[in-house]
Design an enzyme around this catalytic site. Structure first.
Site, mmCIF file in Angstrom:
data_model
loop_
_atom_site.group_PDB
_atom_site.id
_atom_site.type_symbol
_atom_site.label_atom_id
_atom_site.label_comp_id
_atom_site.label_asym_id
_atom_site.label_seq_id
_atom_site.Cartn_x
_atom_site.Cartn_y
_atom_site.Cartn_z
ATOM 1 N N ARG A 191 0.827 -1.222 0.000
ATOM 2 C CA ARG A 191 0.000 0.000 0.000
ATOM 3 C C ARG A 191 0.857 1.267 0.000
ATOM 4 N NH1 ARG A 191 -4.017 -2.928 -1.810
ATOM 5 N NH2 ARG A 191 -4.590 -4.571 -0.369
ATOM 6 N N ASN A 233 2.515 -7.624 7.683
ATOM 7 C CA ASN A 233 2.533 -8.933 7.027
ATOM 8 C C ASN A 233 4.016 -9.293 6.989
ATOM 9 O OD1 ASN A 233 -0.223 -9.144 6.588
ATOM 10 N ND2 ASN A 233 -0.092 -7.974 4.685
ATOM 11 N N LYS A 310 0.703 -8.644 13.853
ATOM 12 C CA LYS A 310 -0.561 -8.945 13.186
ATOM 13 C C LYS A 310 -0.696 -10.460 13.277
ATOM 14 C CE LYS A 310 -2.721 -8.725 8.559
ATOM 15 N NZ LYS A 310 -2.687 -8.020 7.264
ATOM 16 N N GLU A 314 -5.736 -12.293 8.036
ATOM 17 C CA GLU A 314 -5.351 -12.248 6.616
ATOM 18 C C GLU A 314 -4.138 -13.125 6.313
ATOM 19 O OE1 GLU A 314 -5.033 -8.017 5.706
ATOM 20 O OE2 GLU A 314 -7.200 -7.906 5.416
ATOM 21 N N ARG A 359 -18.607 -8.212 9.741
ATOM 22 C CA ARG A 359 -17.174 -7.997 9.962
ATOM 23 C C ARG A 359 -16.915 -6.891 10.992
ATOM 24 N NH1 ARG A 359 -12.642 -6.409 5.325
ATOM 25 N NH2 ARG A 359 -11.190 -5.419 6.770
ATOM 26 N N LYS A 383 -7.308 -0.103 14.702
ATOM 27 C CA LYS A 383 -7.504 0.871 13.621
ATOM 28 C C LYS A 383 -8.565 1.879 14.067
ATOM 29 C CE LYS A 383 -6.037 -1.938 9.747
ATOM 30 N NZ LYS A 383 -6.241 -2.413 8.380
ATOM 31 N N ASP A 388 -11.849 -0.897 8.088
ATOM 32 C CA ASP A 388 -10.495 -0.865 7.531
ATOM 33 C C ASP A 388 -10.160 0.455 6.842
ATOM 34 O OD1 ASP A 388 -8.034 -1.484 6.589
ATOM 35 O OD2 ASP A 388 -8.697 -2.900 5.070
ATOM 36 N N GLU A 410 -4.469 3.315 15.495
ATOM 37 C CA GLU A 410 -3.711 3.223 14.247
ATOM 38 C C GLU A 410 -4.467 3.962 13.144
ATOM 39 O OE1 GLU A 410 -2.264 -0.795 13.131
ATOM 40 O OE2 GLU A 410 -2.891 -0.368 11.087
ATOM 41 N N GLU A 416 -4.369 4.464 1.026
ATOM 42 C CA GLU A 416 -4.852 3.252 0.359
ATOM 43 C C GLU A 416 -6.272 3.408 -0.182
ATOM 44 O OE1 GLU A 416 -4.939 -0.219 2.881
ATOM 45 O OE2 GLU A 416 -5.915 -1.448 1.351
ATOM 46 N N HIS A 544 -16.276 0.486 1.598
ATOM 47 C CA HIS A 544 -15.636 -0.677 0.969
ATOM 48 C C HIS A 544 -16.287 -1.101 -0.342
ATOM 49 C CE1 HIS A 544 -12.603 -3.667 0.929
ATOM 50 N NE2 HIS A 544 -12.310 -3.520 2.210
ATOM 51 N N TRP A 566 -15.091 -9.596 1.423
ATOM 52 C CA TRP A 566 -14.127 -8.850 0.630
ATOM 53 C C TRP A 566 -14.797 -8.235 -0.605
ATOM 54 C CZ3 TRP A 566 -8.991 -12.276 0.637
ATOM 55 C CH2 TRP A 566 -8.404 -12.165 1.901
HETATM 56 O O1 GCW Z 1 -6.070 -2.220 4.782
HETATM 57 C C1 GCW Z 1 -5.751 -3.573 4.669
HETATM 58 C C2 GCW Z 1 -4.804 -3.632 3.535
HETATM 59 C C3 GCW Z 1 -3.746 -4.690 3.670
HETATM 60 C C4 GCW Z 1 -3.125 -4.586 5.040
HETATM 61 C C5 GCW Z 1 -4.209 -4.811 6.082
HETATM 62 C C6 GCW Z 1 -3.693 -4.654 7.500
HETATM 63 C C7 GCW Z 1 -0.866 -4.908 5.725
HETATM 64 O O2 GCW Z 1 -5.514 -3.777 2.345
HETATM 65 O O3 GCW Z 1 -2.809 -4.487 2.649
HETATM 66 O O4 GCW Z 1 -2.045 -5.448 5.222
HETATM 67 O O5 GCW Z 1 -5.235 -3.887 5.915
HETATM 68 O O6 GCW Z 1 -3.886 -3.580 8.047
HETATM 69 O O7 GCW Z 1 -3.116 -5.567 8.044
#
Ligand code: GCW
Length: 702
Positions: A191, A233, A310, A314, A359, A383, A388, A410, A416, A544, A566
């Protein structure tokens, strides 16, 4: 004769080339807001020259070397004359910088009791008369406080404020003010829209890129004091000897600027690089492995900050792979870091749809029952919203629901979901909306900011993180205006009560110009840009519905059969009957995760604010709104309003031609054009798609 002529021509050509490279260099955005160009107004210049004639420093630690270097560079640049450095006050206009402990002059000029209240990171700046001379003193308890004070002093001049009778006292409300880099070890950035990673792992530890120091300067100037170097990640390799050695070199460059480094770790590291058969957090060998790893890191990086994790999200492994909880995982790491003062930031970004089909509810359901189970050096990092980093979300209900746990917030600086580095979107108003949201955790008046800074629940640690958008692009951020989001994040992390407008003004003055016309226009453009983005992307609580994967542009018809959550249709739920996600008590009941009266207010479409309407409600297309229009009419109105704003920004920017250097002017002009194209696409694609349902409904009306 001929020889002489050709020599002259060569010289002339050479001078032209030099002139242009210099101008280009000066205006490519590399210097960010630390431009230090000479002040052009004669009156102001003489005011500053009168107040600043020497820099007096008695300390020589690496941080004070940084202070001295920055003040010398900054003041000499701004004042257009070399400002000498001395160790004693010898004339009017001395600027004394120091700590109570190390500077005998500071001890005379600033009292211990006065400094006590500003803590480790704070500072005071005061105009005084001392020994028959006019002096400005920048005093702190620790060198890093003096550094923040020095940058603040420079900012006063950069934004053209008077230096008469200064009486400033500042300290940050939040202790850990961190950037989270989503940088992979191969140099790519998840991102990221500003080139490659600035960490050149393949060159380290031998070669130290000059950018590391400029990165540190920029961060210190806004009070950021920590950097998580790698992507959440994560790859286990970050914990190998090789990478620890490389990271130690980065830490050495950042340390004088008060910045600690952190790692994102992979939960299965003991297996991947430690040769163990399991990563079960309750297994003694696994726990021992993490303890030894901590020891190894701290031997090389004594001020290492800690880990970001994390887990079980995911595709990242976590304690759940071994039948254990988030608390088991976080506490194991916390125990290993505790002897060295390190912390664990454990992310709550989990959404196992088997926990709840909505979600938005998942993280709360997983984490709230664990409140009280986490070690005291663990943060749960939430977050800002429950989904997201959408253009707009209501605040994450975990704020206000875990009083026994330190909660870090966060934000996403990298854009993004807000047009990436192509759209001019100033994000401070979004962050302010969240920080200023009342959680009602203890009756009215418990803001998200009060929970984050630890005051509401009396936590000893507090933190705020921003997902960095920084990359190898010459201007660091991709879009010149994306720099403003980095700046604003730091300023808000330092002081959540600053207004978006004040931050925009400061940044504009430092980055573009102090010309009032330019300042006012740019500030105006910035201030409405986020709301416009919400309007042309996801108005009225939509979320989203962006294109799959890269998330740039609209794709409201996107269906993901593997993970329904998703796909866009999961979120907007548009059909012949209406649009929106019913999270009221007759729907998923996500509203119940908020304290009263929010739960009640948001539960009814009559009282729910329009900005969250389709976040919490599924409503008929002809639902009558207070404004007098139907839902569908209002949706169309917002999409158009967003587009109109971008067109207005284009006009406004064009009117600044000649007042902005040509290179940056054109860059922004081009990007505004891309933004307009994309805003039009958003409007057209979304209205066409939703119109298929809405217009049918309208026709059915008698
Ligand atoms: O916003 C989403 C993103 C992912 C990201 C994830 C996260 C790092 O699309 O790319 O991965 O969140 O915050 O873990």
């Amino acid at each position: 004769m001929n020889l002489l002529r050709s020599y002259r021509i060569k010289l002339l050509l050479w001078m032209i080339v030099l002139f242009f490279t210099e101008t280009l260099r000066a205006e490519d955005g590399y210097q960010l807001w630390l431009r230090y160009n000479e002040i052009s107004q004669p009156e102001l210049l003489s005011h500053y020259r009168e107040h600043i004639t020497q820099i007096v420093i008695q300390e020589s630690s690496p941080t004070f070397q940084a202070v001295q270097e920055e003040l010398r560079k900054g003041l000499s640049g701004l004042l257009g004359e070399e400002i000498p450095v001395a160790s004693s006050v010898s004339q009017d206009g001395a600027v004394v910088v120091g700590t109570l402990e190390q500077s005998s002059i500071v001890r005379k000029l600033a009292g211990a009791s006065e400094l006590e209240s500003v803590g480790a990171d704070g500072f005071i700046i005061r105009s005084l008369r001392w020994d028959n001379r006019t002096v400005t003193v920048i005093a702190a308890n620790q060198p890093k406080g003096a550094l923040y004070g020095a940058f603040h002093f420079l900012r006063l001049i950069q934004t053209q404020q008077s230096l008469d009778k200064l009486s400033i006292q500042q300290k940050p409300r939040i202790q850990k003010r961190l950037l989270n880099h989503w940088d992979n070890l191969n140099g790519s950035v998840e991102r990221g829209y500003a080139g490659r990673s600035i960490w050149k792992w393949n060159e380290l530890p031998e070669r130290i890129d000059a950018r590391y120091k400029d990165y540190a300067r920029a961060n210190a100037s806004i009070g950021i004091n920590g950097a998580v170097l790698n992507n959440v990640n994560s790859q286990a390799a970050i914990l190998t000897k090789e990478y620890i050695e490389k990271a130690a070199v980065i830490a050495n460059v950042l340390r004088p600027y008060g910045i600690q480094i952190y790692f994102s770790i992979k939960f299965t590291s003991p297996m991947e690089i430690g040769g163990l058969p399991t990563a079960d957090p309750l297994n003694p060998s696994v726990r021992q492995w993490w303890k030894e790893k901590a020891k190894e890191i701290y031997q090389q990086i004594p001020d290492f900050g800690g880990y970001l994790v994390k887990a079980y999200s995911e595709g990242q492994p976590g304690p759940q792979n071994y039948g254990r909880s988030h608390a088991d995982g976080a506490n194991m790491l916390a125990e290993a870091l505790e002897p060295y003062g390190g912390t664990v930031s454990w992310r709550s970004f989990v959404y196992d749809i088997s926990i709840d089909p909505d979600r938005a509810k998942c993280a709360y359901l997983e984490f709230v029952p664990l409140d009280g189970d986490f070690a005291s050096n663990v943060f749960i990092q939430n977050k800002n919203g429950p989904i997201d980093f959408q253009p707009r979300e209501p605040f994450n209900p975990l704020f206000g629901a875990m009083p026994k746990t330190a909660l870090m917030i966060e934000f996403q600086i990298t854009q993004e979901y807000t047009g990436q580095a192509k759209h001019l979107v100033y994000l401070a108003p979004l962050w302010k909306e969240v920080l200023d949201s009342d959680t009602y955790a203890y009756g009215p008046g418990t803001l998200v900011a009060d929970i984050v800074d630890g005051t509401a629940d009396k936590h000893a640690i507090s933190g705020i993180a921003g997902v960095s958008g920084i990359g190898s692009d010459r201007n660091w951020s991709g879009h010149h205006f994306s720099q403003a989001n980095w700046y604003a994040f730091g300023r808000l992390a330092w002081d959540t009560s600053l207004s978006s407008e004040q931050i925009a003004e400061e940044w504009t003055r430092m980055t573009w110009s102090n010309d009032p016309k330019v300042v006012n226009l740019i500030k105006k453009m910035m201030m409405g840009s986020w709301e416009a983005c919400v309007d042309y992307m996801t108005p009225m609580g939509l979320h989203h519905i962006m294109a799959a994967g890269h998330h740039y542009g609209p794709q409201p018809d996107y269906v993901n059969r593997r993970r329904i959550d998703w796909g866009s249709t999961y979120y907007h739920r548009a059909d012949a009957n209406g649009i929106g996600f019913d999270r009221s008590e007759t729907g998923s009941n996500a509203v119940s995760q908020y304290h009263q009266p929010l739960c009640r207010i948001w539960n009814s479409p009559k009282t729910c604010p329009e900005k969250y309407l389709l976040w919490f409600h599924h409503l008929p297309w002809d639902y009558p709104l207070e404004s007098g229009s139907t839902l569908w009419e209002r949706l169309k109105f917002h999409y158009q309003k967003g587009v109109d704003y971008v067109i207005l920004m284009q006009k406004e920017w064009d009117s600044l031609q000649g007042k902005i250097d040509p290179e940056r002017f054109e860059h922004v002009q081009n990007r505004l054009n891309m933004q307009k194209e994309n805003a039009l696409l958003w409007r057209d694609v979304c209205l066409k798609y939703f119109g298929r349902f809405a217009e049918k409904e309208e026709k059915r009306e008698p």
